[in-house]
Write a protein that holds these residues in place. Structure first.
Motif, PDB file in Angstrom:
ATOM      1  N   GLY A 266      17.174  -8.611 -12.147  1.00  0.00           N
ATOM      2  CA  GLY A 266      17.384  -7.178 -12.247  1.00  0.00           C
ATOM      3  C   GLY A 266      17.107  -6.511 -10.913  1.00  0.00           C
ATOM      4  O   GLY A 266      16.430  -7.081 -10.050  1.00  0.00           O
ATOM      5  N   VAL A 267      17.615  -5.300 -10.746  1.00  0.00           N
ATOM      6  CA  VAL A 267      17.477  -4.564  -9.492  1.00  0.00           C
ATOM      7  C   VAL A 267      17.014  -3.139  -9.791  1.00  0.00           C
ATOM      8  O   VAL A 267      17.570  -2.460 -10.660  1.00  0.00           O
ATOM      9  CB  VAL A 267      18.808  -4.516  -8.718  1.00  0.00           C
ATOM     10  CG1 VAL A 267      18.666  -3.671  -7.450  1.00  0.00           C
ATOM     11  CG2 VAL A 267      19.281  -5.926  -8.369  1.00  0.00           C
ATOM     12  N   ILE A 268      15.986  -2.704  -9.055  1.00  0.00           N
ATOM     13  CA  ILE A 268      15.534  -1.313  -9.092  1.00  0.00           C
ATOM     14  C   ILE A 268      15.728  -0.747  -7.701  1.00  0.00           C
ATOM     15  O   ILE A 268      15.102  -1.216  -6.740  1.00  0.00           O
ATOM     16  CB  ILE A 268      14.050  -1.215  -9.513  1.00  0.00           C
ATOM     17  CG1 ILE A 268      13.839  -1.831 -10.901  1.00  0.00           C
ATOM     18  CG2 ILE A 268      13.594   0.234  -9.512  1.00  0.00           C
ATOM     19  CD1 ILE A 268      12.374  -1.904 -11.318  1.00  0.00           C
ATOM     20  N   ALA A 269      16.574   0.260  -7.577  1.00  0.00           N
ATOM     21  CA  ALA A 269      16.947   0.743  -6.250  1.00  0.00           C
ATOM     22  C   ALA A 269      17.586   2.124  -6.358  1.00  0.00           C
ATOM     23  O   ALA A 269      17.909   2.588  -7.454  1.00  0.00           O
ATOM     24  CB  ALA A 269      17.922  -0.244  -5.592  1.00  0.00           C
ATOM     25  N   LYS A 289      19.441   9.579  -3.688  1.00  0.00           N
ATOM     26  CA  LYS A 289      19.380   9.323  -2.248  1.00  0.00           C
ATOM     27  C   LYS A 289      18.153   8.491  -1.922  1.00  0.00           C
ATOM     28  O   LYS A 289      17.111   8.647  -2.546  1.00  0.00           O
ATOM     29  CB  LYS A 289      19.337  10.644  -1.475  1.00  0.00           C
ATOM     30  CG  LYS A 289      20.544  11.530  -1.702  1.00  0.00           C
ATOM     31  CD  LYS A 289      20.404  12.830  -0.927  1.00  0.00           C
ATOM     32  CE  LYS A 289      21.605  13.742  -1.139  1.00  0.00           C
ATOM     33  NZ  LYS A 289      21.463  15.022  -0.400  1.00  0.00           N
ATOM     34  N   ASP A 290      18.269   7.635  -0.909  1.00  0.00           N
ATOM     35  CA  ASP A 290      17.160   6.719  -0.615  1.00  0.00           C
ATOM     36  C   ASP A 290      15.990   7.398   0.082  1.00  0.00           C
ATOM     37  O   ASP A 290      14.985   6.746   0.378  1.00  0.00           O
ATOM     38  CB  ASP A 290      17.635   5.501   0.187  1.00  0.00           C
ATOM     39  CG  ASP A 290      18.231   5.865   1.540  1.00  0.00           C
ATOM     40  OD1 ASP A 290      18.161   7.051   1.919  1.00  0.00           O
ATOM     41  OD2 ASP A 290      18.759   4.968   2.203  1.00  0.00           O
ATOM     42  N   ASP A 291      16.079   8.710   0.333  1.00  0.00           N
ATOM     43  CA  ASP A 291      14.929   9.434   0.863  1.00  0.00           C
ATOM     44  C   ASP A 291      14.388  10.460  -0.140  1.00  0.00           C
ATOM     45  O   ASP A 291      13.591  11.328   0.225  1.00  0.00           O
ATOM     46  CB  ASP A 291      15.270  10.112   2.191  1.00  0.00           C
ATOM     47  CG  ASP A 291      16.390  11.147   2.059  1.00  0.00           C
ATOM     48  OD1 ASP A 291      17.000  11.240   0.971  1.00  0.00           O
ATOM     49  OD2 ASP A 291      16.656  11.867   3.051  1.00  0.00           O
ATOM     50  N   ASP A 292      14.814  10.353  -1.376  1.00  0.00           N
ATOM     51  CA  ASP A 292      14.316  11.257  -2.419  1.00  0.00           C
ATOM     52  C   ASP A 292      13.092  10.614  -3.063  1.00  0.00           C
ATOM     53  O   ASP A 292      13.131  10.100  -4.183  1.00  0.00           O
ATOM     54  CB  ASP A 292      15.398  11.532  -3.462  1.00  0.00           C
ATOM     55  CG  ASP A 292      15.035  12.700  -4.381  1.00  0.00           C
ATOM     56  OD1 ASP A 292      13.848  13.096  -4.377  1.00  0.00           O
ATOM     57  OD2 ASP A 292      15.917  13.192  -5.089  1.00  0.00           O
TER      58      ASP A 292
END
Length: 349
Positions: A266-269, A289-292
């Motif tokens: 599984g993936v958490i991202a 967004k990866d900066d949220d």
């Protein structure tokens, strides 16, 4: 025991029947029972901080190590003054700025009013005033200082919704208040004010920079490898699902997904990585967004719980960039993974 559930949302605090529910909760807590309680950080398992039997019920229900101190929740600074010292005006200034809110202050104990089990026999106590309207109302109505660690099985992901409390502790606790989900999703900042400079014992929503801006001075950071922890979150592995959880740099996450194709993982991202995941892979999005970092923190424990219930054999979780605003989020992820990190393609099996 059959766990009782009280439905009280923030919108219903002045509604019909709420006063009766508050009375039932007060009676339960007064007689030494423990109750799942909403706060703005995570749901807590609350018991009378002055009652050793109630505190032991908290430890028993959670399976929590006895040397891991509990945070005492209060509704006013006047209530705090019954059992703890406020060292100086700088601490009071921080309380006035951030309370009610997601910060706990470790303070010198003033007397034996708080049960020794609550503070793990320390001469200090961590105290906080939550801002969740229902949690704060219960504290005001009962007038009892409530010890309230996260309402989960010790070591597992913390609960951010009352359903999580039911999943972990149904029939182990007297009751649960079914209310609004937590706003922040990770535990409070803990600031040790027993010495100066003050030291952060656990990072949270309120950062080192936030604190320094208020007192116009330096704030240090505690090491979390202490033999006798002064705060929750300092000594033991926390927040972990049952499967191995591997932290992975964003630059190699896509490569890993390709190399692991056909395996049960599984993936958490962040949402942007969904395009790299095939339909047969369990994917949970933490944020758009990866900066949220705030949104990711709010969703982290729910994501870990969803994976815990899945049939995947291993979980990969995205490593966010390090900066003051991501510190608390990364702290929880590091604790959950046991610091198992894939940094580059050469680390992939």
């Amino acid at each position: 025991m059959d766990t009782k559930v009280w439905q009280i949302s923030s919108d219903e605090l002045n509604g019909p029947g709420t006063l009766e529910k508050l009375g039932e909760i007060k009676t339960a807590l007064t007689y030494g029972e423990v109750v799942g309680l909403p706060t703005e950080t995570v749901y807590g398992l609350a018991g009378d901080a002055t009652n050793p039997e109630a505190i032991q019920k908290i430890f028993n229900a959670k399976g929590r190590p006895q040397d891991n101190p509990l945070i005492v929740h209060i509704h006013s600074i006047e209530q705090l003054k019954k059992f703890a010292e406020i060292p100086d005006e700088r601490v009071l200034k921080l309380m006035e700025k951030f309370w009610p809110g997601p910060i706990s202050f470790i303070l010198p104990l003033k007397n034996d009013y708080i049960a020794a089990k609550t503070v793990a026999d320390l001469r200090s106590v961590a105290v906080r005033m939550p801002s969740h309207p229902v949690g704060l109302k219960i504290l005001e109505y009962t007038g009892i200082p409530l010890a309230a660690p996260s309402a989960n099985i010790s070591g597992k992901p913390s609960p951010t919704d009352y359903s999580h409390v039911i999943d972990d502790l149904k029939d182990k606790v007297y009751g649960v208040v079914a209310s609004d989900p937590a706003d922040y999703g990770i535990e409070s900042t803990v600031l040790d004010c027993t010495t100066f400079p003050y030291r952060i014992a656990r990072p949270g929503e309120i950062t080192k920079e936030d604190l320094e801006n208020v007192i116009d001075g330096q704030v240090a950071v505690h090491s979390d490898d202490m033999k006798k922890p002064i705060s929750p979150g300092m000594k033991y592995k926390h927040y972990a699902p049952r499967q191995p959880l591997i932290l992975i740099e964003g630059s190699v996450l896509s490569q890993t997904l390709i190399s692991k194709k056909g395996e049960n993982f599984g993936v958490i991202a962040p949402e942007s990585f969904r395009q790299d995941v095939s339909d047969d892979v369990e994917f949970v999005s933490l944020c758009q967004k990866d900066d949220d970092y705030r949104e990711a923190a709010k969703n982290l424990y729910g994501a870990l719980r969803k994976m815990d219930k899945s049939d995947v054999d291993i979980i990969y979780i995205y490593r966010f960039r390090e900066n003051p605003r991501s510190e608390a989020l990364l702290n929880r992820i590091y604790k959950a993974t046991g610091n198992v990190l894939i940094k580059g393609a050469h680390d992939i099996d």
